[in-house]
Design a protein around this motif. Structure first.
Motif, PDB file in Angstrom:
ATOM      1  N   ILE A 163       2.065   4.734   0.627  1.00 42.53           N
ATOM      2  CA  ILE A 163       1.883   5.924   1.703  1.00 42.53           C
ATOM      3  C   ILE A 163       2.218   7.332   1.078  1.00 42.53           C
ATOM      4  N   ALA A 210       2.562  -5.157   2.618  1.00 36.62           N
ATOM      5  CA  ALA A 210       1.498  -6.207   3.171  1.00 36.62           C
ATOM      6  C   ALA A 210       1.465  -7.612   2.647  1.00 36.62           C
ATOM      7  N   LYS A 226      -7.359  -9.884  -1.966  1.00 40.89           N
ATOM      8  CA  LYS A 226      -7.827  -8.937  -2.781  1.00 40.89           C
ATOM      9  C   LYS A 226      -7.000  -9.216  -4.135  1.00 40.89           C
ATOM     10  N   TYR A 248       0.915  -1.082   0.075  1.00 42.39           N
ATOM     11  CA  TYR A 248      -0.028   0.099   0.081  1.00 42.39           C
ATOM     12  C   TYR A 248       0.800   1.049   0.140  1.00 42.39           C
ATOM     13  N   SER A 268      -6.209 -10.310   4.274  1.00 40.23           N
ATOM     14  CA  SER A 268      -7.250  -9.632   3.288  1.00 40.23           C
ATOM     15  C   SER A 268      -6.474  -9.153   2.139  1.00 40.23           C
ATOM     16  N   LEU A 279       4.160  -2.658   9.229  1.00 41.77           N
ATOM     17  CA  LEU A 279       4.699  -3.081   8.017  1.00 41.77           C
ATOM     18  C   LEU A 279       5.182  -2.073   7.025  1.00 41.77           C
ATOM     19  N   GLY A 303      -3.999  -7.613  10.646  1.00 41.79           N
ATOM     20  CA  GLY A 303      -2.627  -6.829   9.962  1.00 41.79           C
ATOM     21  C   GLY A 303      -1.559  -7.631   9.478  1.00 41.79           C
ATOM     22  N   CYS A 304      -1.848  -9.066   9.175  1.00 41.61           N
ATOM     23  CA  CYS A 304      -0.813  -9.843   8.781  1.00 41.61           C
ATOM     24  C   CYS A 304      -0.757 -10.019   7.313  1.00 41.61           C
ATOM     25  N   GLY A 305      -1.691  -9.514   6.590  1.00 42.93           N
ATOM     26  CA  GLY A 305      -1.739  -9.481   5.010  1.00 42.93           C
ATOM     27  C   GLY A 305      -2.675 -10.415   4.589  1.00 42.93           C
ATOM     28  N   GLU A 363      -2.746 -13.547  12.642  1.00 45.34           N
ATOM     29  CA  GLU A 363      -3.476 -12.284  13.403  1.00 45.34           C
ATOM     30  C   GLU A 363      -3.700 -11.281  12.475  1.00 45.34           C
ATOM     31  N   GLN A 385     -14.425  -9.052   3.816  1.00 43.80           N
ATOM     32  CA  GLN A 385     -14.580  -8.837   5.292  1.00 43.80           C
ATOM     33  C   GLN A 385     -15.487  -7.629   5.462  1.00 43.80           C
TER      34      GLN A 385
HETATM   35  N1  LIG Z   1      -6.096   0.746   2.307  1.00 40.89           N
HETATM   36  C1  LIG Z   1      -5.029   0.490   3.055  1.00 40.89           C
HETATM   37  N2  LIG Z   1      -4.194   1.671   2.764  1.00 40.89           N
HETATM   38  C2  LIG Z   1      -2.893   1.371   3.748  1.00 40.89           C
HETATM   39  N3  LIG Z   1      -2.602   0.335   4.335  1.00 40.89           N
HETATM   40  C3  LIG Z   1      -3.301  -0.644   4.332  1.00 40.89           C
HETATM   41  C4  LIG Z   1      -4.652  -0.599   3.823  1.00 40.89           C
HETATM   42  N4  LIG Z   1      -5.567  -1.798   3.936  1.00 40.89           N
HETATM   43  C5  LIG Z   1      -4.659  -2.397   4.739  1.00 40.89           C
HETATM   44  N5  LIG Z   1      -3.598  -1.829   4.875  1.00 40.89           N
HETATM   45  C6  LIG Z   1      -2.143  -2.442   5.780  1.00 40.89           C
HETATM   46  O1  LIG Z   1      -1.887  -3.518   5.133  1.00 40.89           O
HETATM   47  C7  LIG Z   1      -1.547  -4.663   6.247  1.00 40.89           C
HETATM   48  C8  LIG Z   1      -2.224  -5.869   5.975  1.00 40.89           C
HETATM   49  O2  LIG Z   1      -3.715  -5.660   5.944  1.00 40.89           O
HETATM   50  P1  LIG Z   1      -4.729  -6.736   5.903  1.00 40.89           P
HETATM   51  O3  LIG Z   1      -4.331  -7.370   4.681  1.00 40.89           O
HETATM   52  O4  LIG Z   1      -6.061  -6.033   6.103  1.00 40.89           O
HETATM   53  O5  LIG Z   1      -4.414  -7.557   7.196  1.00 40.89           O
HETATM   54  P2  LIG Z   1      -5.379  -8.720   7.510  1.00 40.89           P
HETATM   55  O6  LIG Z   1      -6.572  -9.045   6.792  1.00 40.89           O
HETATM   56  O7  LIG Z   1      -4.364 -10.161   7.781  1.00 40.89           O
HETATM   57  O8  LIG Z   1      -5.784  -8.195   8.959  1.00 40.89           O
HETATM   58  C9  LIG Z   1      -1.685  -3.859   7.487  1.00 40.89           C
HETATM   59  O9  LIG Z   1      -0.420  -3.309   8.310  1.00 40.89           O
HETATM   60  C10 LIG Z   1      -2.747  -2.710   7.149  1.00 40.89           C
HETATM   61  O10 LIG Z   1      -2.916  -1.972   8.091  1.00 40.89           O
END
Ligand SMILES: Nc1ncnc2c1ncn2[C@@H]1O[C@H](COP(=O)(O)OP(=O)(O)O)[C@@H](O)[C@H]1O
Ligand SMILES: Nc1ncnc2c1ncn2[C@@H]1O[C@H](COP(=O)(O)OP(=O)(O)OP(=O)(O)O)[C@@H](O)[C@H]1O
Ligand code: SF4
Ligand code: SF4
Ligand SMILES: [Mg+2]
Ligand SMILES: [Mg+2]
Lengths: 326, 324
Positions: A18, A28, A57, A16, A53, A282, A49-51, A47, A107
């Motif tokens: 920033i 991620a 995607k 992602y 989702s 991350l 925040g581990c990537g 857990e 989700q």
């Molecule tokens: N739209 C976004 N913009 C920036 N960072 C994101 C976004 N969506 C998720 N993240 C970051 O990417 C990392 C992985 O997130 P995610 O794939 O949602 O994890 P999980 O599904 O395992 O909880 C996390 O650090 C989260 O904060």
């Protein structure tokens, strides 16, 4: 070679963005390899925040800024056709694979229904785009099979309970008999009785249609109840993959061990200890093994070098220096 | 022994809902907590009235019928000094830690305000005291002092919320789904803390949860709620391993077990209800009748009474002959 592989993920890397100018990003998904087999129920654990989702995607090809795939490939093999997901654009994905080849239950999906549209219109929209005919009586039969009454078709989303909305989203995802279904935390917000019912619906339809089900959840109990294999993710890496029974009997990666050992069970009051700390930021993941700051077995090499992926047997791989034969 | 907390026939009526009628979100609930350190769990499905009950105990809702006695005093009739006393004695921790803190305010300011205004700590001692309490939840003042809520992970911020509750040296903490938003691996750390605080500081907890595994792990007693009523009540070892009420039985069978060998039974198909929830709230007889596999004629006509069986109370006609 890929006879029984339905999705092949190779060396996938997704971030992602920033701050593009200063090259700041959330890393991620980092170097993920994963082969998903035809007709299996595979779980993705780890857990929040581990990537998990993010990986989902990308598999589905639902990639919008700030999410960006930096490298790697995702190939889907269905009915003797190969789809190179990352080489297609969104239009092609929508026309060729979404809903029919692969469908995705995101989700928090009970909140994805359009609040100003009746439930009926959600079904019609999908059918119009993808099926030759729009036959609402088929839809009625379908949702009744999920324990819903036909009246819900006339309701607006806010008139239904969370559990009912969740079932509607699942019905939409299953309606066109997709060969692959990705369900991201499908039951996190519901209570245990409804959770059991919804997961049974998913598993029964997987058996009936003999399709492939990818279930993403941080709940190891759910993995134990419905998956054939589990891939454990930590901080953007897949750290262990194995058959569910074998993995619960003998988890190899220290992270998997922590996840399983922290679960209390009814009937057992013996003291349990959770993993210390939480997954790293991350934007700036730890060097070497990303788990080393929380690992009780961390060694010098773990802090310096990324562990290799080690094949333990036909079914099990683990990424950890402890299993490196010297 | 006198009771620390006693709920007598509490009923809370809400006047809206899907069909705009009146229904009892909490229906004649009586419970008591003995005056010794203990963890009392309230479990049950979504909408069963757990949060409403918690809010009544905290004084945020006034029940239509019944009373809540804390150390013998009716908490909805407290005046003057007693109001402040009750706020010190009984603290709360909620499900979503991000919703409990103003996003624009540093969390340290909350801790400081609670310590000074409610706990009555002197200004020169306040930082030392906050640091000590933060250490009890595995944090420290320097890790917290300059941060806004969004700069914490969910697990960390929940620990800050628990620290804030501890600042007033409470006798009772009401924790409404404190771990529902957290991963299983973090849940155990938080519930271990509750156990530890009970033993070390003699704090009692009302632990509201969907998660029966952690409930079994930490609690002494449990009440199972269904559609506003307590349907089963007793020691956690009894209720969760030999459930009597048909609803408790389904609830326990549905908990996913982290052991793949248990899956055959778990996958035995259950029927999903298509009954509109509000209709069950106003059912004349047993509210579980439309889902109960043992339903009898009597169940539909007359609400079941509370039946005491050993250390337990169960609200079900199946046990009406079986008095002990
Ligand atoms: N739209 C976004 N913009 C920036 N960072 C994101 C976004 N969506 C998720 N993240 C970051 O990417 C990392 C992985 O997130 P995610 O794939 O949602 O994890 P999980 O599904 O395992 O909880 C996390 O650090 C989260 O904060
Ligand atoms: N302020 C209110 N006005 C009207 N109805 C309400 C109000 N608060 C709660 N309710 C209703 O009362 C019932 C009980 O709600 P409550 O929040 O106590 O349930 P709960 O057991 O805590 O559920 P959950 O597990 O979802 O947190 C529900 O039907 C809910 O919609
Ligand atoms: S590689 Fe090292 S730090 Fe990483 S899990 Fe294995 S032992 Fe622990
Ligand atoms: S009273 Fe009747 S309907 Fe209600 S739980 Fe008992 S047997 Fe079932
Ligand atoms: Mg996710
Ligand atoms: Mg609640």
């Amino acid at each position: 070679m890929f006879e029984d592989i339905v999705i092949n993920v190779e060396d996938l890397d997704a971030v992602y963005d920033i701050d593009v100018e200063r090259n700041v990003y959330v890393h991620a998904v980092d170097g993920v390899d994963l082969q998903i087999r035809r007709g299996e129920v595979i779980g993705i654990a780890g857990e929040s925040g581990c990537g998990k989702s993010t990986l989902a995607k990308v598999l589905y090809g639902f990639i919008h800024p700030p999410l960006r795939v930096r490298k790697g490939s995702v190939n889907i093999y269905v009915d003797n056709v190969k789809y190179d997901v990352l080489k297609m654009n969104s239009e092609e994905r929508r026309a060729k694979i979404w809903w029919k080849v692969i469908s995705y239950i995101p989700q928090n999906s009970m909140n994805v229904l359009n609040p100003v549209e009746r439930i009926r219109d959600h079904f019609i929209e999908v059918l119009k785009y993808h099926a030759s005919t729009v036959d609402i009586s088929k839809v009625v039969g379908f949702i009744e099979g999920m324990g819903l009454k036909r009246e819900v078709l006339n309701a607006y989303p806010h008139q239904l309970s969370g559990g009912m909305r969740q079932r509607i989203v699942i019905a939409l995802a299953l309606m066109l008999n997709p060969r692959i279904v990705i369900a991201d935390e499908p039951t996190t917000a519901v209570d245990v009785v409804l959770q059991r019912g919804i997961l049974q619906l998913l598993v029964e339809s997987q058996k009936r249609l003999n399709n492939t089900l990818i279930v993403i959840t941080h709940d190891m109990g759910v993995h134990a109840m419905i998956t054939h294999r589990v891939a454990v993710m930590y901080a953007g890496n897949i750290v262990e993959v194995g058959g569910t029974t074998a993995m619960f009997e003998n988890p190899l990666h220290p992270y998997t061990q922590g996840l399983i050992n922290s679960l209390p069970r009814i009937g057992d009051k013996s003291t349990r200890v959770g993993l210390a700390g939480s997954p790293p930021d991350l934007r700036n993941p730890p060097p070497g093994c990303r788990f080393h700051p929380r690992c009780p077995y961390a060694m010098d090499i773990c802090r310096r070098e990324k562990p290799p992926t080690i094949k333990i047997d036909r079914d099990r791989i683990v990424s950890c220096w402890l299993y490196m034969k010297r | 022994m006198a009771n620390l907390l006693e709920l007598r026939n509490i009923t809370k009526i809400f006047r809206y809902g899907l069909f705009g009628f009146r229904f009892k979100a909490v229906d004649s609930v009586s419970l008591s907590l003995e005056d010794k350190p203990l963890i009392f769990t309230i479990a049950g499905e979504s909408g069963s009235g757990k949060t409403t009950l918690a809010r009544i105990i905290l004084g945020f809702h006034i029940p239509e019928y019944g009373e809540v006695l804390y150390k013998g005093k009716n908490i909805h009739k407290l005046r003057g000094y007693d109001v402040k006393w009750y706020r010190r004695e009984v603290q709360a921790v909620f499900q979503d830690p991000y919703a409990s803190f103003n996003p624009l305010k540093k969390v340290y300011n909350y801790l400081r305000e609670t310590a000074i205004n409610i706990a009555g700590i002197g200004r020169d001692e306040v930082d030392g005291y906050i640091d000590e309490v933060l250490k009890a939840v595995g944090l420290s003042l320097d890790k917290v002092v300059n941060k806004y809520p969004h700069e914490f992970s969910g697990g960390e911020l929940q620990r800050v919320a628990i620290a804030r509750a501890l600042l007033t040296k409470p006798r009772l903490i009401i924790a409404d789904e404190p771990v529902s938003m957290l991963d299983a691996s973090l849940r155990i750390n938080i519930v271990n803390m509750f156990k530890d605080f009970k033993e070390r500081y003699g704090i009692s907890f009302i632990y509201i949860t969907h998660d029966l595994s952690t409930a079994y792990y930490i609690s002494d007693n449990i009440a199972i709620m269904y559609r506003g009523s307590v349907v089963e009540l007793g020691p956690v070892e009894k209720v969760l391993t030999e459930p009597l009420h048909p609803y408790t039985q389904v609830l326990i069978e549905s908990v996913p077990i982290p052991n793949p060998k248990a899956r055959t039974k778990w996958l035995e198909t259950i029927k999903l209800s298509s009954v509109v929830e509000e209709k069950e709230f106003i059912a004349r007889g047993c509210k579980y009748a439309s889902r109960c596999p043992y339903v009898m004629k009597r169940c539909i006509e007359e609400p079941p009474p509370d039946i005491a069986i050993g250390s337990r109370v169960v609200k079900c006609w199946l046990y009406s002959e079986q008095k002990t």
